[in-house]
Design a protein around this motif. Structure first.
Motif, short mmCIF file in Angstrom:
data_model
loop_
_atom_site.label_atom_id
_atom_site.label_comp_id
_atom_site.label_asym_id
_atom_site.label_seq_id
_atom_site.Cartn_x
_atom_site.Cartn_y
_atom_site.Cartn_z
N ASN A 7 0.96 -0.97 0.04
CA ASN A 7 0.20 -0.07 0.13
C ASN A 7 0.68 1.19 -0.03
O ASN A 7 0.11 2.16 0.45
CB ASN A 7 -1.44 -0.34 1.03
CG ASN A 7 -2.17 -0.68 1.31
OD1 ASN A 7 -2.26 -1.33 0.16
ND2 ASN A 7 -2.62 -1.85 2.09
N GLU A 8 2.08 1.42 -0.46
CA GLU A 8 2.98 2.31 -0.71
C GLU A 8 2.86 3.00 -2.51
O GLU A 8 2.23 1.79 -3.12
CB GLU A 8 4.20 2.41 -0.50
CG GLU A 8 5.12 0.95 0.72
CD GLU A 8 6.24 1.22 0.50
OE1 GLU A 8 6.93 1.77 -0.01
OE2 GLU A 8 6.10 0.34 1.76
N THR A 9 2.05 4.14 -2.38
CA THR A 9 1.79 5.30 -3.20
C THR A 9 3.25 5.69 -3.78
O THR A 9 3.93 5.94 -3.27
CB THR A 9 1.25 5.94 -3.24
OG1 THR A 9 1.03 6.97 -2.50
CG2 THR A 9 -0.50 4.66 -3.03
N PRO A 10 3.38 5.78 -5.34
CA PRO A 10 4.15 7.01 -5.49
C PRO A 10 4.21 8.53 -5.24
O PRO A 10 3.12 8.56 -5.17
CB PRO A 10 4.07 6.57 -6.89
CG PRO A 10 3.71 5.66 -7.19
CD PRO A 10 2.66 5.30 -6.38
N ASP A 11 5.30 9.11 -4.64
CA ASP A 11 5.16 10.57 -4.90
C ASP A 11 4.75 12.02 -5.16
O ASP A 11 4.35 12.63 -5.51
CB ASP A 11 6.20 10.68 -4.00
CG ASP A 11 7.26 9.96 -3.28
OD1 ASP A 11 6.01 9.53 -2.71
OD2 ASP A 11 7.67 10.08 -2.99
N PHE A 12 4.79 11.49 -6.66
CA PHE A 12 4.17 11.89 -8.08
C PHE A 12 2.72 12.05 -8.37
O PHE A 12 2.43 11.33 -8.04
CB PHE A 12 5.01 12.32 -9.32
CG PHE A 12 4.80 10.85 -10.03
CD1 PHE A 12 4.74 10.26 -10.79
CD2 PHE A 12 6.05 9.69 -9.42
CE1 PHE A 12 4.45 9.63 -11.66
CE2 PHE A 12 6.71 8.82 -10.35
CZ PHE A 12 5.25 7.82 -10.77
N ALA B 149 0.45 8.85 -10.75
CA ALA B 149 0.27 7.82 -10.94
C ALA B 149 -0.37 6.58 -10.25
O ALA B 149 -1.49 7.07 -8.92
CB ALA B 149 1.84 7.62 -10.19
N GLU B 150 -0.63 6.05 -10.89
CA GLU B 150 -1.69 4.70 -10.58
C GLU B 150 -0.77 3.28 -10.66
O GLU B 150 -0.40 3.85 -12.38
CB GLU B 150 -3.00 4.91 -10.74
CG GLU B 150 -2.95 5.01 -12.51
CD GLU B 150 -4.51 4.98 -13.32
OE1 GLU B 150 -5.33 3.60 -12.94
OE2 GLU B 150 -5.33 6.28 -13.20
N PHE B 151 -1.67 2.73 -9.78
CA PHE B 151 -1.13 1.37 -10.14
C PHE B 151 -2.28 0.50 -11.58
O PHE B 151 -3.35 0.34 -10.96
CB PHE B 151 -0.52 0.25 -8.81
CG PHE B 151 -0.19 -1.24 -9.00
CD1 PHE B 151 1.08 -1.37 -9.19
CD2 PHE B 151 -1.46 -1.87 -8.85
CE1 PHE B 151 1.40 -2.62 -9.68
CE2 PHE B 151 -0.87 -3.82 -9.18
CZ PHE B 151 0.54 -3.67 -9.20
#
Length: 70
Positions: A35-40, A43-45
């Protein structure tokens, strides 16, 4: 036999690219599972893209490895 090993250089480069694709997409999947998301922003998985690109990378790496071993 070539002095610098240029005969197998292309296969070695493809092996590196394929393994990088597998490891990079595996790392993205792992980060998503934690459950870690990118900082920018924006962005989506995308699991379909991760599976597709990971399988393409696995195919490229396997092909290059077989080429180097034969």
């Amino acid at each position: 036999m070539d002095i610098l090993g240029l005969d197998s250089l292309f296969a070695e480069m493809l092996l590196g690219v394929g393994l990088a694709m597998v490891l990079g997409n595996g790392f993205a999947w792992w980060k998503h599972r934690r459950n870690e998301t990118p900082d920018f922003e924006g962005a989506e998985f995308r699991p379909g893209r991760v599976i597709f690109l990971g399988s393409i990378g696995l195919f490229i790496a396997a092909w290059a490895a077989v080429t180097l071993l034969t």
